[in-house]
Design a protein around this motif. Structure first.
Motif, short mmCIF file in Angstrom:
data_model
loop_
_atom_site.label_atom_id
_atom_site.label_comp_id
_atom_site.label_asym_id
_atom_site.label_seq_id
_atom_site.Cartn_x
_atom_site.Cartn_y
_atom_site.Cartn_z
N GLN A 55 0.84 -1.32 -0.01
CA GLN A 55 0.01 0.07 -0.05
C GLN A 55 0.81 1.36 0.00
N TYR A 56 1.95 1.14 0.92
CA TYR A 56 2.60 2.44 1.03
C TYR A 56 3.89 2.63 -0.10
N THR A 57 4.01 1.50 -0.75
CA THR A 57 5.26 1.59 -1.73
C THR A 57 4.30 1.60 -2.99
N GLY A 58 4.08 0.48 -3.65
CA GLY A 58 3.56 0.45 -5.01
C GLY A 58 2.35 -0.35 -5.22
N PRO A 59 1.24 0.13 -4.90
CA PRO A 59 -0.12 -0.64 -5.10
C PRO A 59 -0.52 -0.46 -6.66
N LEU A 60 -1.62 -1.60 -6.94
CA LEU A 60 -2.14 -1.60 -8.24
C LEU A 60 -1.17 -2.18 -9.02
N GLY A 61 -0.40 -2.89 -8.55
CA GLY A 61 0.78 -3.74 -9.75
C GLY A 61 1.88 -2.48 -10.03
N LEU A 62 2.27 -1.41 -9.44
CA LEU A 62 3.24 -0.37 -9.73
C LEU A 62 4.45 -0.99 -9.29
N GLN A 63 4.66 -1.85 -8.42
CA GLN A 63 5.93 -2.57 -7.74
C GLN A 63 6.39 -1.61 -6.80
N THR A 64 7.60 -1.37 -6.53
CA THR A 64 8.12 -0.80 -5.18
C THR A 64 8.31 0.87 -5.41
N LEU A 65 8.47 1.26 -6.78
CA LEU A 65 8.62 2.52 -7.13
C LEU A 65 10.03 3.13 -6.30
N THR A 66 11.06 2.28 -6.16
CA THR A 66 12.12 2.55 -5.50
C THR A 66 13.05 3.19 -6.48
N ASP A 67 14.47 3.52 -5.80
CA ASP A 67 15.24 4.10 -6.87
C ASP A 67 16.09 3.05 -7.61
N ILE A 68 15.65 2.92 -8.56
CA ILE A 68 15.91 1.63 -9.51
C ILE A 68 17.26 2.25 -10.16
N THR A 69 17.55 3.15 -10.30
CA THR A 69 18.75 3.62 -11.17
C THR A 69 19.91 3.69 -10.11
N VAL A 149 -8.07 5.59 -10.26
CA VAL A 149 -7.16 5.12 -10.01
C VAL A 149 -5.94 6.31 -9.25
N ILE A 150 -6.02 7.48 -9.44
CA ILE A 150 -5.26 8.73 -8.70
C ILE A 150 -5.72 8.74 -7.32
N GLN A 151 -7.06 8.80 -7.03
CA GLN A 151 -7.64 8.73 -5.70
C GLN A 151 -7.32 7.43 -4.79
N TYR A 152 -7.33 6.33 -5.32
CA TYR A 152 -6.64 5.02 -4.84
C TYR A 152 -5.24 5.27 -4.43
N TYR A 154 -3.27 7.69 -3.71
CA TYR A 154 -3.38 8.78 -2.50
C TYR A 154 -3.90 7.92 -1.23
N ASN A 155 -5.31 7.35 -1.21
CA ASN A 155 -5.58 6.71 -0.16
C ASN A 155 -4.94 5.53 0.27
N ALA A 156 -4.43 4.58 -0.46
CA ALA A 156 -3.52 3.62 -0.22
C ALA A 156 -2.21 3.73 0.30
N HIS A 157 -1.73 4.69 -0.03
CA HIS A 157 -0.27 5.26 0.65
C HIS A 157 -0.62 5.87 2.00
N TYR A 158 -1.78 6.49 2.26
CA TYR A 158 -2.07 7.29 3.59
C TYR A 158 -2.41 5.86 4.43
N ASP A 159 -3.21 4.97 4.03
CA ASP A 159 -3.62 3.87 4.75
C ASP A 159 -2.71 3.17 5.23
N GLY A 160 -1.65 2.71 4.24
CA GLY A 160 -0.67 1.89 4.54
C GLY A 160 0.25 2.36 5.45
N ALA A 161 0.53 3.63 5.24
CA ALA A 161 1.46 4.32 6.33
C ALA A 161 1.07 4.41 7.62
N ALA A 162 -0.25 4.82 7.86
CA ALA A 162 -0.94 4.59 9.00
C ALA A 162 -0.98 3.18 9.63
#
Length: 325
Positions: A55-69, A149-152, A154-162
């Motif tokens: 939830q607080y990294t990469g939901p909806l199949g976006l993966q981790t969104l980390t610093d890949i380079t 998609v965009i609101q999810y 936002y919500n997922a990152h806030y819910d996951g961090a909480a």
């Protein structure tokens, strides 16, 4: 507690039909004993950890969104595209996600067995948790849940961090039931994760707010009414510098100490009890000492001595929490 993954790998090698619940429960009992409260608490923490982290990294199949380079540590969604390693999420102003369909995309979906391929190819049947791995969609596209998609995001990152912020409190209920060494080390990791989850939350939600131009309907992203920026405080020895990427620091600014000892001073908004979080960059070299004072009296001190797996400051954003009255 990540060793449970290795244990689970071994168990599944012998019995691929074993359930996650049975594997986790067995590992907990072998590692921490059979006390009912210990087993229940650790089993719950383990079984919830994957969806909360996602939830607080990469939901909806976006993966981790980390610093890949770079060093693959810390959030940096901007590195997912426009680099020599590949284009992973196709984030742009109008939408995001990789089109892997056979009809219009890379054809990746066609490698699945026909039943799964048909499910993933269709937007009607593709599960939300894989959606942006399989399809490129507008930010305004509505999920099966009815959220855009965009609101999810936002919500997922806030819910996951909480949710991650509650790990330490759950672990504290086991004081006296787990040996002091493992209790203290695990508590410190949970406290670190609580801060790291907020770093990820803020970085990624601000990135997508900036690139899409679509505001959070709940008004959270980019608005932190109780946050006091270091560059706005009364400073002795600190210099304000720009941070790039800008999402890695509030307002794209950070304060750098140019002396042996530096101070920042601010007034609270009102009298009362505050839950205070301090966010700073923990560089690889050195071990700076931080001290919080209230009316000139110290009430918290710690060292920035973590050895995070990289030397670039923008990926070492760290939060620590304290309580003052």
């Amino acid at each position: 507690m990540a060793l449970a993954n290795l244990y689970g790998y071994g168990k599944l090698a012998w019995n691929p039909d074993a359930s996650a619940e049975s594997i986790v429960d067995s590992w907990t009992r072998l590692t921490f004993g059979n006390d009912p409260q210990v087993v229940k608490t650790i089993d719950t923490l383990q079984l919830n950890s994957w969806p909360i982290y996602e939830q607080y990294t990469g939901p909806l199949g976006l993966q981790t969104l980390t610093d890949i380079t770079g060093w693959h540590y810390g959030p940096n969604p901007a590195t997912a595209d426009h680099n020599g390693w590949g284009q992973w999420i196709r984030a742009e102003h109008d939408g995001l996600g990789m089109d892997r369909t056979t009809a219009t995309g890379t054809g990746y979906i066609g490698q699945y067995p026909p039943e799964l391929a048909a499910q993933y190819e269709s937007l009607k049947t593709c599960p939300d948790d894989l959606l942006l791995f399989m399809h490129h969609l507008p930010y305004t596209y509505k999920l099966h849940s009815g959220q855009t998609v965009i609101q999810y995001l936002y919500n997922a990152h806030y819910d996951g961090a909480a949710a991650a912020g509650e790990y330490a409190a759950q672990w504290k209920t086991l004081a006296g039931k787990v040996d002091n060494d493992r209790y203290d080390k695990t508590l410190r990791l949970f406290e670190y994760q609580a801060g790291a989850a907020i770093v990820w939350r803020d970085d990624i939600t601000k990135y997508f707010a900036n690139i899409s131009g679509i505001a959070d309907t709940q008004g959270r992203v980019g608005h932190y009414p109780n946050r006091i920026e270091a560059e706005t405080m009364k400073s002795n020895g600190y210099k304000t510098v720009d941070v790039k990427q800008v999402e890695a620091a509030s307002n794209g600014k950070a304060a750098v100490c140019e002396k042996t000892t530096c101070t920042l001073e601010s007034q609270p908004h009102r009298d009362g009890t505050y839950r205070i979080a301090v966010q700073y960059f923990d560089l690889w070299s050195g071990a700076s000492t931080y001290e919080l004072l209230l009316n000139g009296k110290p009430f918290a001190t710690w060292k920035a001595d973590d050895r995070l797996p990289l030397r670039r400051s923008i990926r070492t954003s760290t939060r620590i929490r304290a309580l003052a009255s």
